[in-house]
Design a protein around this motif. Structure first.
Motif, mmCIF file in Angstrom:
data_model
loop_
_atom_site.group_PDB
_atom_site.id
_atom_site.type_symbol
_atom_site.label_atom_id
_atom_site.label_comp_id
_atom_site.label_asym_id
_atom_site.label_seq_id
_atom_site.Cartn_x
_atom_site.Cartn_y
_atom_site.Cartn_z
ATOM 1 N N GLN A 181 44.378 36.402 41.742
ATOM 2 C CA GLN A 181 43.311 37.392 41.905
ATOM 3 C C GLN A 181 43.768 38.540 42.797
ATOM 4 O OE1 GLN A 181 39.268 35.884 42.773
ATOM 5 N NE2 GLN A 181 40.164 33.878 42.356
ATOM 6 N N THR A 231 44.194 42.376 41.614
ATOM 7 C CA THR A 231 43.424 43.441 42.249
ATOM 8 C C THR A 231 44.344 44.571 42.706
ATOM 9 O OG1 THR A 231 41.714 41.892 42.950
ATOM 10 C CG2 THR A 231 41.845 43.977 44.149
ATOM 11 N N ARG A 274 43.598 39.261 37.329
ATOM 12 C CA ARG A 274 42.511 38.905 38.244
ATOM 13 C C ARG A 274 41.546 37.930 37.567
ATOM 14 N NH1 ARG A 274 37.788 40.918 38.480
ATOM 15 N NH2 ARG A 274 38.335 42.855 37.409
#
Length: 70
Positions: free
Chosen positions: A15, A19, A41
């Motif tokens: 994640q 991001t 993500r």
């Protein structure tokens, strides 16, 4: 509640990487990198959810075992 398992940790890592890629892609107007980050993500979120479910099942089995032993 038990400690996070490797799926949860890897999910969080994916994640975070996703991001960062998303934000860099957006800032550089690189649509491909932005979409790659979004996909990474989302994959990380799914992996973390799987890890959480796995941990909860393990905790429930452990609690059941302790209840049976009493």
């Amino acid at each position: 509640m038990g400690l996070p398992n490797k799926d949860e940790l890897k999910g969080k890592w994916e994640q975070a990487k996703g991001t960062v890629k998303e934000k860099i892609g957006h800032a550089m107007d690189d649509r491909e990198l932005e979409e790659e980050g979004a996909a990474e993500r989302a994959q990380g979120e799914a992996r973390e959810s799987f890890g959480e479910a796995k941990r909860k099942v393990g905790d429930a089995v452990k609690d059941l075992g302790e209840t049976i032993r009493k």
